[in-house]
Design an enzyme around this catalytic site. Structure first.
Site, PDB file in Angstrom:
ATOM      1  N   LYS A  34      -2.931  -5.057  -3.523  1.00 41.44           N
ATOM      2  CA  LYS A  34      -3.629  -6.202  -2.953  1.00 41.44           C
ATOM      3  C   LYS A  34      -2.668  -7.199  -2.302  1.00 41.44           C
ATOM      4  O   LYS A  34      -2.840  -7.569  -1.137  1.00 41.44           O
ATOM      5  CB  LYS A  34      -4.412  -6.881  -4.076  1.00 41.44           C
ATOM      6  CG  LYS A  34      -5.130  -8.127  -3.677  1.00 41.44           C
ATOM      7  CD  LYS A  34      -5.660  -8.825  -4.910  1.00 41.44           C
ATOM      8  CE  LYS A  34      -4.524  -9.446  -5.701  1.00 41.44           C
ATOM      9  NZ  LYS A  34      -5.019 -10.308  -6.782  1.00 41.44           N
ATOM     10  N   THR A  35      -1.661  -7.601  -3.047  1.00 43.17           N
ATOM     11  CA  THR A  35      -0.736  -8.605  -2.523  1.00 43.17           C
ATOM     12  C   THR A  35      -0.012  -8.079  -1.289  1.00 43.17           C
ATOM     13  O   THR A  35       0.223  -8.819  -0.334  1.00 43.17           O
ATOM     14  CB  THR A  35       0.283  -9.002  -3.604  1.00 43.17           C
ATOM     15  OG1 THR A  35      -0.428  -9.237  -4.816  1.00 43.17           O
ATOM     16  CG2 THR A  35       1.013 -10.263  -3.220  1.00 43.17           C
ATOM     17  N   ASP A 222      -7.459 -15.383  -2.043  1.00 45.82           N
ATOM     18  CA  ASP A 222      -7.099 -14.363  -3.016  1.00 45.82           C
ATOM     19  C   ASP A 222      -7.992 -14.520  -4.251  1.00 45.82           C
ATOM     20  O   ASP A 222      -8.482 -15.616  -4.529  1.00 45.82           O
ATOM     21  CB  ASP A 222      -5.619 -14.548  -3.387  1.00 45.82           C
ATOM     22  CG  ASP A 222      -5.094 -13.396  -4.213  1.00 45.82           C
ATOM     23  OD1 ASP A 222      -5.736 -12.325  -4.214  1.00 45.82           O
ATOM     24  OD2 ASP A 222      -4.041 -13.566  -4.853  1.00 45.82           O
ATOM     25  N   GLU A 223      -8.179 -13.466  -4.999  1.00 46.90           N
ATOM     26  CA  GLU A 223      -8.991 -13.498  -6.237  1.00 46.90           C
ATOM     27  C   GLU A 223     -10.341 -14.173  -5.978  1.00 46.90           C
ATOM     28  O   GLU A 223     -10.764 -15.050  -6.728  1.00 46.90           O
ATOM     29  CB  GLU A 223      -8.255 -14.268  -7.356  1.00 46.90           C
ATOM     30  CG  GLU A 223      -6.871 -13.744  -7.694  1.00 46.90           C
ATOM     31  CD  GLU A 223      -6.888 -12.545  -8.627  1.00 46.90           C
ATOM     32  OE1 GLU A 223      -7.953 -11.915  -8.794  1.00 46.90           O
ATOM     33  OE2 GLU A 223      -5.806 -12.243  -9.176  1.00 46.90           O
ATOM     34  N   GLN A 253     -13.073  -7.459 -11.903  1.00 47.09           N
ATOM     35  CA  GLN A 253     -12.079  -8.249 -12.639  1.00 47.09           C
ATOM     36  C   GLN A 253     -12.474  -9.724 -12.721  1.00 47.09           C
ATOM     37  O   GLN A 253     -11.634 -10.603 -12.911  1.00 47.09           O
ATOM     38  CB  GLN A 253     -10.706  -8.109 -11.984  1.00 47.09           C
ATOM     39  CG  GLN A 253     -10.149  -6.693 -12.104  1.00 47.09           C
ATOM     40  CD  GLN A 253      -8.728  -6.599 -11.598  1.00 47.09           C
ATOM     41  OE1 GLN A 253      -7.828  -7.215 -12.164  1.00 47.09           O
ATOM     42  NE2 GLN A 253      -8.517  -5.844 -10.544  1.00 47.09           N
ATOM     43  N   ARG A 604      -4.122  -2.440 -16.838  1.00 44.02           N
ATOM     44  CA  ARG A 604      -2.752  -2.962 -16.825  1.00 44.02           C
ATOM     45  C   ARG A 604      -1.759  -1.860 -17.166  1.00 44.02           C
ATOM     46  O   ARG A 604      -0.562  -1.982 -16.930  1.00 44.02           O
ATOM     47  CB  ARG A 604      -2.554  -4.091 -17.863  1.00 44.02           C
ATOM     48  CG  ARG A 604      -3.428  -5.313 -17.714  1.00 44.02           C
ATOM     49  CD  ARG A 604      -3.367  -5.891 -16.355  1.00 44.02           C
ATOM     50  NE  ARG A 604      -4.526  -5.473 -15.581  1.00 44.02           N
ATOM     51  CZ  ARG A 604      -4.589  -5.545 -14.269  1.00 44.02           C
ATOM     52  NH1 ARG A 604      -3.579  -6.009 -13.598  1.00 44.02           N
ATOM     53  NH2 ARG A 604      -5.664  -5.153 -13.614  1.00 44.02           N
TER      54      ARG A 604
END
Length: 770
Positions: A34-35, A222-223, A253, A604
């Site tokens: 994503k980043t 973002d998010e 998420q 994770r």
DNA sequence: TTAGTTCCGCTTTTT
DNA sequence: GCGGAACTAA
């Protein structure tokens, strides 16, 4: 530029990067880069000639913002640094400072954090004579924050409560109203106000709106699944003209609804922007296929989600397994055994392991067990630096110097260190101040008139004089100088030195750390004023501590785990009532959020994922018996947990018969220690956090070498030790996690790399040590 | 005013 | 079982 992109990105990532015009939603699953996509997209925009100043990227955390900034300027040295990457709150704080005059706001405003908020609410409840038992501080403070997240004023709240006949809401609205007045009087804003005031400024001043819309031609969020209504409206306003808005997120998420986040913002994006393009990033670069399919299987049970399926090319060399314990101590010990230096033939560093739990209270058992096993660890997020009492005290002095009308800070430090100004004195003074509609500070000259006795009056006057003495320094002197002067001249440091306890020594250390943080601030930032510093600190709630987690096992809540990754992950306390927590299992919405939290935790893990639960657990000092969490079954482990129950029962019997003894020979404690002593709280938490090097145990760099292996318990001559890596002709490589009996009767429980558990008779199992 | 004691009530916490 | 807040005694 395009070549660079396609070389480093997969096809859907490229698609997302190249789509620069119009609304775009990127569904970015866990570990899908994503980043990378966001930073490349910004880089691509700049390469097209877009001015860096007209790109705005908004995140939630400072960590995410600085990470993004760094990666952009790595990608595009020079101009990249000029893009505006910031958190929602920091952007709005800047906005409000810059436009204060246009919206009749005093630009010297302070930002109140949640503790400050609660203090104000407390005052309101008392002032309104409301039953403190029924109207709990944090419940009300929370309700006020949620109202602001929804852009609701006190009268909105009152009207709504009135309409539905909600007495609690009506009272809360009253408190909210007074709360807001108090904030205005103190010239303070809370976190919610930062967004809400910005939104209303943009809504009410078309000139402002026009200007900012024109300025930010490209906006990225973002998010996005974590945005609340106010943030949603804010973005909608800003993007209203050019409509080049790109949001990135993952509805699976979304775990912050209890903080006002509205998952519908991401689910309805395509409704809000009908011509929006949608890209799904589904190739995962983090986890093994097994972990991904298990996580998918769990989250599939949710009804409210956008369908997606993560997949990966990663090799299938890990496993997901269930670990069943008999009680919470056993849970911690079993995990410690798997982490301890024998684990996996020295393949891993301590920092490759993470333990996730639902509630902070669960960390203690792990701290005790890890300490016993000489496993260095770090607990993330329990008490943040700027939340420590001594730091808040010093900060309150600074805030008061900046703005003496700040009643919250005034009350915090008026008698710290003790000046003989007690509760009653302050209460009388405050009552008078309220009556005269002024701050406590302003009422000090009337102290005698109001009937305070000589002592307190004198002390009050010398206190105000002390604060006034800073007025010259306040505008010209360095923040560091002011801070140092506060610490010494107030007598704060002296009192700690006189106290001379381990606690006070730590406090002094923290204060010294604060000074170096101030120093750091002054060298790094252009706005070196006290006001600038206070804003900065209000929005950045932690200081950088790069080496904190090096060579240590990470302990943290599942919420804090979002965005991180580890080779080996333990998700603990997987029991009905603990995770999913409380009554959430009886509410679809809440249950689905718990399940998303589970999904976050699972994704994770890079290689090995352990789902841990305990049949028995002490909660608030009482033993309770829980059913295994439904998430274990949803992950496909119905049968295994039954099988393992057998193993566990057996092993616990063995432990009992061995008296829980475990001897550590090369650690500091050379004697056998009884596990029961865990509950006796042997050391203070601060000592628990000391670097493991001080035990002479971890080498620099945190690598585990053979020399540091835990030795055999005394008298046990068998080559099979708990933690020993072995190989089996059929089942492959594994690790001994349980043993019982001796000689010909020696039985071993081996956890194989496939995730399978087998109980084997050592004499016939044909194991080889590896 | 403050120090000592009892009592209560407990998820998660980006800013 | 622990920490914070409220009560009580000096």
């Amino acid at each position: 530029m395009k070549e660079i992109l396609t070389k480093n990105l997969n096809s859907s990532q490229t698609e997302a990067v190249l789509c620069t015009e119009g609304p775009l939603i990127i569904f970015a699953g866990a570990g899908t880069g994503k980043t990378r996509v966001i930073t490349y997209r910004i880089a691509y925009l700049l390469s097209l000639g877009v001015a860096p100043q007209s790109v705005l990227a908004v995140t939630f955390t400072n960590k995410a913002a600085s990470e993004m900034k760094k990666r952009i300027s790595d990608l595009i040295p020079g101009t990249g640094a000029n893009t505006w990457v910031s958190t929602f709150h920091s952007f709005c704080a800047h906005f409000l400072h810059a436009e204060a005059s246009r919206i009749s706001l005093n630009p010297d405003f302070l930002i109140y954090d949640f503790t400050d908020q609660k203090n104000v609410v407390k005052d309101c409840i008392r002032e309104l004579n409301i039953d403190e038992k029924r109207f709990k501080l944090s419940t009300i403070a929370d309700k006020i924050s949620r109202a602001k997240d929804d852009l609701k004023s006190p009268s909105d709240m009152a009207a709504e409560a009135e309409y539905s006949g909600d007495f609690f809401g009506t009272t809360a609205a009253k408190i909210y109203g007074l709360y807001q007045k108090k904030l205005e009087r103190a010239n303070a804003v809370d976190f919610g106000d930062l967004i809400m005031l910005t939104v209303s400024a943009l809504q009410q001043h078309s000139g402002l709106l026009e200007h900012y819309r024109e300025k930010y031609k490209y906006i990225m969020v973002d998010e996005y699944q974590d945005t609340n209504h106010a943030q949603y409206i804010f973005i909608k306003l800003l993007a209203g003209k050019h409509r080049n808005i790109c949001v990135v997120g993952d509805d699976d998420q979304s775990v912050y609804s209890w903080r006002g986040a509205d998952i519908n913002n991401i689910l309805d994006f395509e409704k809000d922007y009908p011509n929006a393009k949608s890209v799904k990033l589904e190739q995962n670069y983090r986890s093994t296929p097994k972990i991904l399919s298990t996580a998918n299987q769990v989250v599939k049970h949710n009804n409210v989600r956008i369908s997606k399926r993560l997949w990966t090319h990663n090799p299938d060399n890990g496993f997901v397994t269930v670990l069943k314990a008999v009680n919470e101590t056993d849970e911690a010990i079993k995990i410690a055994e798997l982490i301890c230096p024998n684990a996996y033939g020295n393949k891993y560093k301590f920092s490759d392991f993470a333990v996730f739990y639902r509630t902070n209270a669960q960390s203690r058992t792990f701290e005790d067990a890890f300490r016993e096993f000489r496993i260095p660890y770090t607990v993330v997020g329990t008490l943040r630096f700027y939340d420590r009492a001594e730091i808040k005290d010093i900060m309150a002095y600074l805030k008061l110097i900046h703005n003496p009308n700040d009643n919250v800070s005034f009350k915090r430090v008026i008698n710290i260190p003790r000046r003989g100004i007690g509760k009653t004195s302050i209460e009388t003074l405050e009552k008078f101040a309220r009556f005269k509609n002024m701050s406590i500070w302003q009422s000090v000259p009337f102290a005698q008139k109001v009937g305070l006795t000589k002592g307190p009056v004198k002390a009050l006057n010398s206190f105000t004089q002390f604060i006034k003495d800073f007025s010259a320094l306040k505008n010209s002197g360095s923040v560091k100088l002011i801070t140092e002067k506060v610490i010494t001249d107030s007598g704060y440091l002296k009192e700690l030195e006189v106290e001379n306890t381990s606690e006070s020594k730590i406090k002094i250390e923290n204060i010294q750390e604060l000074i170096s943080a101030v120093d750091d601030f002054e060298t790094r930032l252009s706005d070196k004023s006290l006001a600038g510093y206070l804003t900065q600190i209000a929005l950045i709630n932690d200081i950088d501590s790069p080496d904190e987690s090096k060579g240590k096992v990470t302990l943290m809540t599942l919420h804090l785990a979002k965005g991180l990754e580890f080779d080996n992950v333990f998700i603990c306390g997987l029991e009905e009532g603990l995770f999913p927590i409380g009554e959430s299992a009886f509410n679809d919405k809440e249950l689905e959020e718990e399940r998303r939290l589970m999904y976050v935790g699972m994704t994770r893990a890079r290689k090995r994922l352990y789902l841990c639960w305990s049949t028995e657990r002490k909660v608030y000092g009482k033993t309770i018996w829980n059913m295994p969490s439904r998430f274990i079954a949803e992950a496909g482990f119905q049968d295994e947990s039954a099988e393992m129950e057998q193993n566990r029962k057996q092993s616990f019997q063995n432990r009992l018969s061995q008296g829980f003894n475990r001897t550590i020979q090369n650690g500091g404690l050379g004697r056998g220690q009884n596990f029961r002593s865990f509950n006796e709280k042997p050391f203070k938490a601060e000592i628990l956090h000391t670097n493991a090097q001080s035990y002479g145990y971890m080498p620099p760099g945190g690598e585990i070498t053979k020399d540091e292996r835990l030795d055999n318990p005394a008298g046990d001559l068998s080559p099979y030790k708990i933690g020993t890596a072995v190989s089996h002709p059929i089942f492959g490589r594994g690790q001994i996690i349980e043993k019982s009996g001796a000689g010909n009767d020696l039985k071993l429980v081996v956890l194989f790399e496939t995730g399978q558990w087998k109980k084997l008779l050592a004499r016939i199992a044909n194991l080889t040590l590896i």
